[in-house]
Design a protein around this motif. Structure first.
Motif, PDB file in Angstrom:
ATOM      1  N   PRO A 170     -16.196  54.190  42.692  1.00 36.44           N
ATOM      2  CA  PRO A 170     -15.131  54.817  43.464  1.00 36.44           C
ATOM      3  C   PRO A 170     -15.380  56.312  43.539  1.00 36.44           C
ATOM      4  N   PRO A 171     -14.809  56.993  44.529  1.00 33.08           N
ATOM      5  CA  PRO A 171     -15.012  58.444  44.601  1.00 33.08           C
ATOM      6  C   PRO A 171     -14.470  59.143  43.368  1.00 33.08           C
ATOM      7  N   ARG A 172     -15.183  60.152  42.921  1.00 35.18           N
ATOM      8  CA  ARG A 172     -14.798  60.863  41.688  1.00 35.18           C
ATOM      9  C   ARG A 172     -13.413  61.488  41.811  1.00 35.18           C
ATOM     10  N   ASN A 173     -13.100  61.952  43.035  1.00 33.03           N
ATOM     11  CA  ASN A 173     -11.869  62.738  43.149  1.00 33.03           C
ATOM     12  C   ASN A 173     -10.601  61.880  43.187  1.00 33.03           C
ATOM     13  N   ASP A 174     -10.738  60.579  43.079  1.00 33.49           N
ATOM     14  CA  ASP A 174      -9.499  59.795  43.047  1.00 33.49           C
ATOM     15  C   ASP A 174      -9.294  59.086  41.705  1.00 33.49           C
ATOM     16  N   GLN A 175     -10.123  59.426  40.710  1.00 32.36           N
ATOM     17  CA  GLN A 175      -9.931  58.801  39.389  1.00 32.36           C
ATOM     18  C   GLN A 175      -8.577  59.175  38.801  1.00 32.36           C
ATOM     19  N   ALA A 206      -5.889  59.886  40.413  1.00 28.46           N
ATOM     20  CA  ALA A 206      -4.832  59.153  41.120  1.00 28.46           C
ATOM     21  C   ALA A 206      -4.740  57.717  40.606  1.00 28.46           C
ATOM     22  N   PHE A 207      -5.896  57.141  40.326  1.00 26.10           N
ATOM     23  CA  PHE A 207      -5.881  55.767  39.819  1.00 26.10           C
ATOM     24  C   PHE A 207      -5.233  55.714  38.430  1.00 26.10           C
ATOM     25  N   VAL A 208      -5.604  56.641  37.571  1.00 27.24           N
ATOM     26  CA  VAL A 208      -5.021  56.671  36.221  1.00 27.24           C
ATOM     27  C   VAL A 208      -3.508  56.874  36.312  1.00 27.24           C
ATOM     28  N   ALA A 209      -3.099  57.798  37.194  1.00 28.37           N
ATOM     29  CA  ALA A 209      -1.664  58.060  37.367  1.00 28.37           C
ATOM     30  C   ALA A 209      -0.943  56.822  37.873  1.00 28.37           C
ATOM     31  N   ARG A 210      -1.594  56.104  38.739  1.00 29.54           N
ATOM     32  CA  ARG A 210      -1.004  54.885  39.303  1.00 29.54           C
ATOM     33  C   ARG A 210      -0.794  53.817  38.212  1.00 29.54           C
ATOM     34  N   VAL A 211      -1.789  53.683  37.334  1.00 29.72           N
ATOM     35  CA  VAL A 211      -1.646  52.718  36.230  1.00 29.72           C
ATOM     36  C   VAL A 211      -0.530  53.161  35.285  1.00 29.72           C
ATOM     37  N   MET A 212      -0.546  54.456  34.947  1.00 30.19           N
ATOM     38  CA  MET A 212       0.432  54.956  33.980  1.00 30.19           C
ATOM     39  C   MET A 212       1.855  54.925  34.536  1.00 30.19           C
ATOM     40  N   ALA A 213       1.977  54.962  35.871  1.00 31.83           N
ATOM     41  CA  ALA A 213       3.310  54.895  36.488  1.00 31.83           C
ATOM     42  C   ALA A 213       3.970  53.545  36.215  1.00 31.83           C
ATOM     43  N   ARG A 256       2.137  56.926  24.398  1.00 26.67           N
ATOM     44  CA  ARG A 256       1.743  56.667  25.788  1.00 26.67           C
ATOM     45  C   ARG A 256       0.418  57.356  26.153  1.00 26.67           C
ATOM     46  N   VAL A 274      -7.306  54.340  29.550  1.00 23.37           N
ATOM     47  CA  VAL A 274      -7.401  54.069  30.995  1.00 23.37           C
ATOM     48  C   VAL A 274      -8.397  55.033  31.632  1.00 23.37           C
ATOM     49  N   ARG A 280     -13.004  49.551  37.611  1.00 23.02           N
ATOM     50  CA  ARG A 280     -12.941  49.505  39.079  1.00 23.02           C
ATOM     51  C   ARG A 280     -14.238  48.955  39.660  1.00 23.02           C
ATOM     52  N   ARG A 291     -14.550  45.517  41.694  1.00 23.87           N
ATOM     53  CA  ARG A 291     -15.116  45.563  43.042  1.00 23.87           C
ATOM     54  C   ARG A 291     -16.292  44.593  43.178  1.00 23.87           C
ATOM     55  N   GLN A 326      -5.949  47.651  38.037  1.00 28.61           N
ATOM     56  CA  GLN A 326      -4.629  48.054  37.509  1.00 28.61           C
ATOM     57  C   GLN A 326      -3.969  46.874  36.786  1.00 28.61           C
ATOM     58  N   LEU A 374      -2.851  46.853  32.769  1.00 32.46           N
ATOM     59  CA  LEU A 374      -1.466  46.587  32.339  1.00 32.46           C
ATOM     60  C   LEU A 374      -1.390  45.299  31.527  1.00 32.46           C
ATOM     61  N   LEU A 403       0.766  59.241  44.881  1.00 29.91           N
ATOM     62  CA  LEU A 403      -0.287  59.164  43.866  1.00 29.91           C
ATOM     63  C   LEU A 403      -1.676  59.259  44.483  1.00 29.91           C
ATOM     64  N   PRO A 427     -11.521  55.085  48.538  1.00 27.55           N
ATOM     65  CA  PRO A 427     -12.345  54.902  47.354  1.00 27.55           C
ATOM     66  C   PRO A 427     -13.823  54.670  47.665  1.00 27.55           C
ATOM     67  N   ASP A 428     -14.138  54.040  48.790  1.00 30.05           N
ATOM     68  CA  ASP A 428     -15.534  53.715  49.048  1.00 30.05           C
ATOM     69  C   ASP A 428     -16.207  54.731  49.978  1.00 30.05           C
ATOM     70  N   GLU A 464     -17.469  57.635  49.694  1.00 30.55           N
ATOM     71  CA  GLU A 464     -18.684  58.293  49.222  1.00 30.55           C
ATOM     72  C   GLU A 464     -19.895  57.360  49.335  1.00 30.55           C
TER      73      GLU A 464
END
Lengths: 125, 194
Positions: free
Chosen positions: A25-30, A32-39, B31, B38, B46, B50, B64, B68, B114, B121-122, B124
């Motif tokens: 996955p692109p580096r710059n959205d890691q 966001a992904f972590v935040a999404r899981v933690m949400a 937490r 994570v 991921r 994928r 995700q 969880l 978020l 994601p793909d 790149e």
């Protein structure tokens, strides 16, 4: 490409790097992904400890079936209890319907009269 | 960190102890400790999801789900063993379940707050044609085969660890990796020869 290399027990760095580039996955959205899981952290823990309606609904079907079975068995036992006559007492059983009866044999102080014995036997039949 | 260098957690006992500590702190209600797990395993989870699913958005949903699910099952984790294989087994199962339900599943969009304004994601990887070809070649492989080769050649797990993750004999893992490599290496050789 030889078969021995195909069965190599070590990872292939060249193939691994190419696959990683393809799957990464692109580096710059890691973040966001972590935040999404933690949400969903609290939600996941709550869902794991509180029974959901689906779980309760699953048990409700079994509960209804068990209640119906209990009602049928209870009704059957109650019906049988109502139909069974009261057990006779000792005095009732010993009381003659007519004549001196069996009680006369038990309580008499005189030797039994043959006619009384005969009469008692006839009454018992 | 260079783009081709994935996160490599410390090896051996130190790694296991560090992860066991994070797990213990998570179980104690910290937490941030789970957040660290994570963060550490997100790229790997991921990629594995994928490899199973193909679609990057669906893979993120599965990853995700896996995290969880691991959080809920954390009490079952054996702290004497490495955390990665245990987690990847859960992630691979979550992705496989999602693949089975693919026809009836409704995709939930990511929360825009978020996601931010970054590329998909793909984006790149899609820039390179080789990446596209490899993904297409992976998609043609049976799901278990592509998962096995990614876990082995990309993530560096052993045959025995992959066997445990996928619930198949070690010999079957070797065979799956062999067949996947044959297809993917041929593609790679063609690409280099072109």
């Amino acid at each position: 490409m030889n078969e021995e290399r195909m069965f190599d027990h070590r990872p292939d760095p060249e193939l691994g790097a190419a696959l990683r580039r393809a799957l990464d996955p692109p580096r710059n959205d890691q973040g966001a992904f972590v935040a999404r899981v933690m949400a969903r952290y609290d939600e996941a823990l709550t869902a794991a400890t509180v029974p959901t309606w689906e779980v309760l609904a699953g048990w409700a079907r079994r509960g209804i079936a068990a209640a119906l079975l209990a009602a049928v068995v209870g009704g059957f036992l109650l019906g049988r209890a109502l139909q069974t006559p009261e057990p006779e007492t000792f005095d009732t059983a010993m009381a003659p319907t007519s004549g001196p009866g069996v009680a006369a044999l038990v309580t008499a102080t005189d030797p039994p009269d043959a006619s009384i014995v005969f009469a008692s036997l006839v009454e018992q039949r | 960190m260079p783009p081709d260098t994935p996160f490599q957690p410390p090896q051996g006992a130190a790694r296991i102890a560090g992860e066991a500590d994070l797990v213990a702190r998570t179980l104690a209600g910290e937490r941030a400790a789970f957040g660290e797990l994570v963060e550490r395993y997100a790229p790997q989870a991921r990629r594995v999801a994928r490899a199973v699913l193909g679609d990057p958005d669906e893979a993120d949903d599965a990853a995700q789900d896996g995290f969880l699910s691991a959080l809920v099952k954390l009490g079952q984790y054996d702290a004497r063993r490495p955390f990665g294989p245990w987690l990847m087994r859960i992630v691979a199962n979550a992705a496989t379940d999602r693949r089975r339900r693919r026809q009836v599943r409704r995709v939930e969009p990511l929360d825009p707050g978020l996601v931010g304004g970054g590329p998909r994601p793909d984006a790149e990887a899609v820039r390179t044609e080789l990446g596209e070809r490899l993904r297409a070649a992976l998609a043609e492989l049976p799901p278990r085969r592509r998962t096995a080769v990614v876990l082995f050649d990309v993530e560096g797990y052993s045959h025995a660890e992959i066997a445990g993750m996928l619930g198949i004999p070690e010999g079957t893992v070797r065979s799956e990796v062999f067949h996947a490599r044959r297809r993917l290496r041929a593609l790679l050789a063609d690409w280099k020869g072109a």
